[in-house]
Design a protein around this motif. Structure first.
Motif, short mmCIF file in Angstrom:
data_model
loop_
_atom_site.label_atom_id
_atom_site.label_comp_id
_atom_site.label_asym_id
_atom_site.label_seq_id
_atom_site.Cartn_x
_atom_site.Cartn_y
_atom_site.Cartn_z
N ALA A 23 56.93 -19.09 -23.89
CA ALA A 23 56.66 -17.91 -23.20
C ALA A 23 57.48 -16.75 -23.68
O ALA A 23 58.55 -16.89 -24.33
CB ALA A 23 57.50 -18.02 -21.65
N SER A 24 56.82 -15.66 -23.51
CA SER A 24 57.54 -14.59 -24.12
C SER A 24 57.12 -13.39 -23.12
O SER A 24 56.27 -13.13 -22.06
CB SER A 24 57.01 -14.26 -25.27
N ARG A 25 57.85 -12.01 -23.36
CA ARG A 25 57.52 -10.76 -22.71
C ARG A 25 57.88 -10.81 -21.26
O ARG A 25 57.31 -10.07 -20.41
CB ARG A 25 56.07 -10.40 -22.87
N PHE A 26 58.86 -11.80 -20.96
CA PHE A 26 59.32 -11.65 -19.35
C PHE A 26 60.61 -12.18 -19.28
O PHE A 26 60.96 -13.13 -20.55
CB PHE A 26 58.26 -12.13 -18.38
N THR A 27 61.28 -12.27 -18.40
CA THR A 27 62.34 -13.06 -18.05
C THR A 27 62.37 -14.37 -17.51
O THR A 27 62.39 -14.67 -16.67
CB THR A 27 63.42 -12.34 -17.28
N PHE A 28 62.15 -15.13 -18.70
CA PHE A 28 61.61 -16.65 -18.48
C PHE A 28 62.53 -17.17 -17.53
O PHE A 28 62.34 -17.79 -16.58
CB PHE A 28 61.80 -17.34 -19.88
N ALA A 74 67.11 -21.41 -22.68
CA ALA A 74 67.56 -20.91 -23.87
C ALA A 74 66.38 -20.70 -24.94
O ALA A 74 66.31 -19.85 -25.74
CB ALA A 74 68.80 -21.54 -24.53
N LYS A 75 65.52 -21.45 -25.03
CA LYS A 75 64.28 -21.50 -25.76
C LYS A 75 63.11 -20.81 -25.12
O LYS A 75 62.05 -20.80 -25.73
CB LYS A 75 64.05 -22.96 -26.26
N ASN A 76 63.11 -20.52 -23.79
CA ASN A 76 61.84 -20.04 -23.38
C ASN A 76 60.73 -20.79 -23.46
O ASN A 76 59.70 -20.30 -23.46
CB ASN A 76 61.52 -18.56 -23.95
N THR A 77 61.01 -22.08 -23.20
CA THR A 77 59.99 -22.98 -23.40
C THR A 77 59.75 -24.06 -22.26
O THR A 77 60.87 -24.39 -21.61
CB THR A 77 60.17 -23.88 -24.63
N LEU A 78 58.57 -24.28 -21.70
CA LEU A 78 58.38 -25.38 -20.28
C LEU A 78 57.77 -26.45 -21.15
O LEU A 78 56.96 -26.58 -22.15
CB LEU A 78 57.30 -24.75 -19.46
N TYR A 79 58.08 -27.86 -20.74
CA TYR A 79 57.63 -28.84 -21.30
C TYR A 79 57.09 -29.88 -20.25
O TYR A 79 57.15 -29.47 -19.01
CB TYR A 79 58.81 -29.70 -21.88
N LEU A 80 56.09 -30.67 -20.49
CA LEU A 80 55.50 -31.57 -19.78
C LEU A 80 55.30 -32.97 -20.53
O LEU A 80 54.49 -33.16 -21.50
CB LEU A 80 54.04 -31.05 -19.31
N GLN A 81 56.37 -33.95 -20.17
CA GLN A 81 56.32 -35.11 -20.87
C GLN A 81 55.18 -36.16 -20.28
O GLN A 81 55.67 -36.29 -19.06
CB GLN A 81 57.69 -35.51 -21.03
N MET A 82 54.27 -36.71 -20.88
CA MET A 82 53.23 -37.51 -20.28
C MET A 82 53.35 -38.79 -20.67
O MET A 82 53.33 -38.94 -21.90
CB MET A 82 52.02 -36.98 -20.20
#
Length: 127
Positions: A23-28, A74-82
């Protein structure tokens, strides 16, 4: 707001994949996030939700116990472990964000409550 999903691919039934959404360009860290998916010829459906802090999550019945949604603010990242993937999990997976910290339980599954969408990443599960 920009959301970039990645990590899709071809996997055999019973296998695992981890999707990421940068994600970028917003307050994640202030936004609740979700994953949806759309199989060929079907409507987009809810997969998982996570609130701004990561403390509250929700899953569709079809993936509960097999998929795990997490976020790294901290990394602005969302995950989905499948895990334990099934052929019926084959779909384009989309990450999404709402401009609120959370969504009430009753509305987490509705795509109308999410304001921003990534471009999708294709997951194909072979039998």
């Amino acid at each position: 707001v920009q959301l970039q999903a990645s990590g899709g691919g071809l996997v055999q039934a019973g296998g695992s994949l981890r999707l990421s959404c940068a994600a970028s360009r917003f307050t994640f860290s202030s936004y609740a996030l979700g994953w949806f998916r759309q199989a060929p010829g079907k409507e987009r459906e809810f997969v998982a939700f996570i609130d701004w802090s990561g403390d509250s999550t929700s899953y569709s019945d079809s993936v509960k116990g097999r998929f795990t949604i997490t976020r790294d603010n901290a990394k602005n990242t969302l995950y989905l472990q499948m895990s334990s993937l099934k052929p019926e999990d084959t779909a384009v997976y989309y990450c999404s964000a709402t401009n609120r910290r959370t969504i009430t339980f009753a509305r987490r599954t509705s795509s109308y409550d999410y304001d921003y969408w990534g471009q999708g990443t294709l997951v194909t599960v072979s039998s």
